[in-house]
Scaffold this motif. Structure first.
Motif, PDB file in Angstrom:
ATOM      1  N   THR A 104      36.046  41.876  16.713  1.00  0.00           N
ATOM      2  CA  THR A 104      34.604  42.000  16.863  1.00  0.00           C
ATOM      3  C   THR A 104      34.061  40.597  17.106  1.00  0.00           C
ATOM      4  O   THR A 104      33.851  39.833  16.166  1.00  0.00           O
ATOM      5  CB  THR A 104      33.973  42.617  15.601  1.00  0.00           C
ATOM      6  N   VAL A 105      33.903  40.262  18.386  1.00  0.00           N
ATOM      7  CA  VAL A 105      33.487  38.915  18.770  1.00  0.00           C
ATOM      8  C   VAL A 105      32.358  39.018  19.788  1.00  0.00           C
ATOM      9  O   VAL A 105      32.214  40.029  20.468  1.00  0.00           O
ATOM     10  CB  VAL A 105      34.676  38.113  19.361  1.00  0.00           C
ATOM     11  N   PRO A 106      31.559  37.950  19.917  1.00  0.00           N
ATOM     12  CA  PRO A 106      30.480  37.974  20.910  1.00  0.00           C
ATOM     13  C   PRO A 106      31.032  37.951  22.335  1.00  0.00           C
ATOM     14  O   PRO A 106      32.042  37.305  22.610  1.00  0.00           O
ATOM     15  CB  PRO A 106      29.678  36.709  20.611  1.00  0.00           C
ATOM     16  N   VAL A 107      30.354  38.679  23.215  1.00  0.00           N
ATOM     17  CA  VAL A 107      30.728  38.738  24.626  1.00  0.00           C
ATOM     18  C   VAL A 107      29.507  38.371  25.450  1.00  0.00           C
ATOM     19  O   VAL A 107      28.441  38.966  25.285  1.00  0.00           O
ATOM     20  CB  VAL A 107      31.216  40.152  25.015  1.00  0.00           C
ATOM     21  N   THR A 108      29.655  37.377  26.323  1.00  0.00           N
ATOM     22  CA  THR A 108      28.584  37.037  27.264  1.00  0.00           C
ATOM     23  C   THR A 108      29.065  37.390  28.664  1.00  0.00           C
ATOM     24  O   THR A 108      30.258  37.266  28.972  1.00  0.00           O
ATOM     25  CB  THR A 108      28.202  35.544  27.211  1.00  0.00           C
ATOM     26  N   VAL A 109      28.148  37.826  29.503  1.00  0.00           N
ATOM     27  CA  VAL A 109      28.501  38.254  30.859  1.00  0.00           C
ATOM     28  C   VAL A 109      27.565  37.577  31.850  1.00  0.00           C
ATOM     29  O   VAL A 109      26.348  37.577  31.667  1.00  0.00           O
ATOM     30  CB  VAL A 109      28.394  39.788  31.004  1.00  0.00           C
ATOM     31  N   LEU A 110      28.149  37.017  32.890  1.00  0.00           N
ATOM     32  CA  LEU A 110      27.400  36.425  33.996  1.00  0.00           C
ATOM     33  C   LEU A 110      27.722  37.226  35.246  1.00  0.00           C
ATOM     34  O   LEU A 110      28.895  37.388  35.591  1.00  0.00           O
ATOM     35  CB  LEU A 110      27.796  34.962  34.201  1.00  0.00           C
ATOM     36  N   VAL A 111      26.700  37.742  35.908  1.00  0.00           N
ATOM     37  CA  VAL A 111      26.893  38.522  37.127  1.00  0.00           C
ATOM     38  C   VAL A 111      26.422  37.689  38.312  1.00  0.00           C
ATOM     39  O   VAL A 111      25.299  37.185  38.319  1.00  0.00           O
ATOM     40  CB  VAL A 111      26.094  39.852  37.081  1.00  0.00           C
ATOM     41  N   THR A 112      27.300  37.533  39.297  1.00  0.00           N
ATOM     42  CA  THR A 112      26.961  36.838  40.528  1.00  0.00           C
ATOM     43  C   THR A 112      27.016  37.835  41.671  1.00  0.00           C
ATOM     44  O   THR A 112      28.039  38.501  41.869  1.00  0.00           O
ATOM     45  CB  THR A 112      27.952  35.690  40.808  1.00  0.00           C
ATOM     46  N   VAL A 113      25.919  37.955  42.397  1.00  0.00           N
ATOM     47  CA  VAL A 113      25.880  38.827  43.566  1.00  0.00           C
ATOM     48  C   VAL A 113      26.213  37.956  44.770  1.00  0.00           C
ATOM     49  O   VAL A 113      25.491  37.010  45.077  1.00  0.00           O
ATOM     50  CB  VAL A 113      24.502  39.483  43.720  1.00  0.00           C
ATOM     51  N   THR A 114      27.316  38.266  45.434  1.00  0.00           N
ATOM     52  CA  THR A 114      27.760  37.440  46.555  1.00  0.00           C
ATOM     53  C   THR A 114      27.113  37.840  47.869  1.00  0.00           C
ATOM     54  O   THR A 114      26.918  37.008  48.740  1.00  0.00           O
ATOM     55  CB  THR A 114      29.288  37.498  46.702  1.00  0.00           C
ATOM     56  N   ARG A 115      26.784  39.139  47.996  1.00  0.00           N
ATOM     57  CA  ARG A 115      26.102  39.599  49.204  1.00  0.00           C
ATOM     58  C   ARG A 115      25.685  41.042  49.013  1.00  0.00           C
ATOM     59  O   ARG A 115      26.034  41.679  48.022  1.00  0.00           O
ATOM     60  CB  ARG A 115      26.962  39.446  50.456  1.00  0.00           C
ATOM     61  N   THR A 116      24.938  41.574  49.988  1.00  0.00           N
ATOM     62  CA  THR A 116      24.573  42.989  49.992  1.00  0.00           C
ATOM     63  C   THR A 116      25.068  43.601  51.294  1.00  0.00           C
ATOM     64  O   THR A 116      25.224  42.903  52.304  1.00  0.00           O
ATOM     65  CB  THR A 116      23.054  43.187  49.862  1.00  0.00           C
ATOM     66  N   VAL A 117      25.325  44.893  51.239  1.00  0.00           N
ATOM     67  CA  VAL A 117      25.775  45.617  52.446  1.00  0.00           C
ATOM     68  C   VAL A 117      24.903  46.813  52.686  1.00  0.00           C
ATOM     69  O   VAL A 117      24.260  47.322  51.821  1.00  0.00           O
ATOM     70  CB  VAL A 117      27.251  46.052  52.349  1.00  0.00           C
TER      71      VAL A 117
END
Length: 117
Positions: A104-117
């Motif tokens: 049970t540990v902290p989770v951080t998430v970074l989302v990078t959008v590279t492009r759209t289609v």
């Protein structure tokens, strides 16, 4: 931690990200694509696991996990909404994966959008 938990985290994150409405595909980083090309040259006939290359995870000094997701989104969706959903879905999936392993540990998430289609 060993490679097995890292691979489990990558698989859980990839499945969660791909399951989010508005995500077209995951996008491996340039370094991952170059490594894949090199491995194909030395080991012909191997099939890549493209989704794992789009997920980077590292153990943080505080004992948690930091997960980076690179994705391509459908252009007809509101980018910020999809990115938020991906972040929450990935955080939930990785936390559940770690909980099943007794962590049970902290989770951080970074989302990078590279492009759209």
């Amino acid at each position: 931690m060993s490679a097995a938990p890292r691979e489990s985290i990558q698989e859980a994150a990839a499945a969660a990200a791909l399951g989010a409405s508005g995500v077209a595909e995951l996008q491996p980083a340039l370094a991952d694509r170059l490594a894949l090309a090199a491995s194909r040259a030395t080991t012909p006939g191997t099939t890549p696991h493209r989704a794992a290359g789009a997920i980077r995870c590292e153990h943080t000094p505080q004992g948690g996990w930091h997960v980076e997701v690179r994705c391509v989104l459908h252009a007809d969706r509101r980018l910020v909404d999809v990115a938020r959903q991906v972040r929450e879905d990935v955080r939930t999936a990785v936390t559940a994966c770690l909980t099943r392993r007794g962590a049970t540990v902290p989770v951080t998430v970074l989302v990078t959008v590279t492009r759209t289609v």
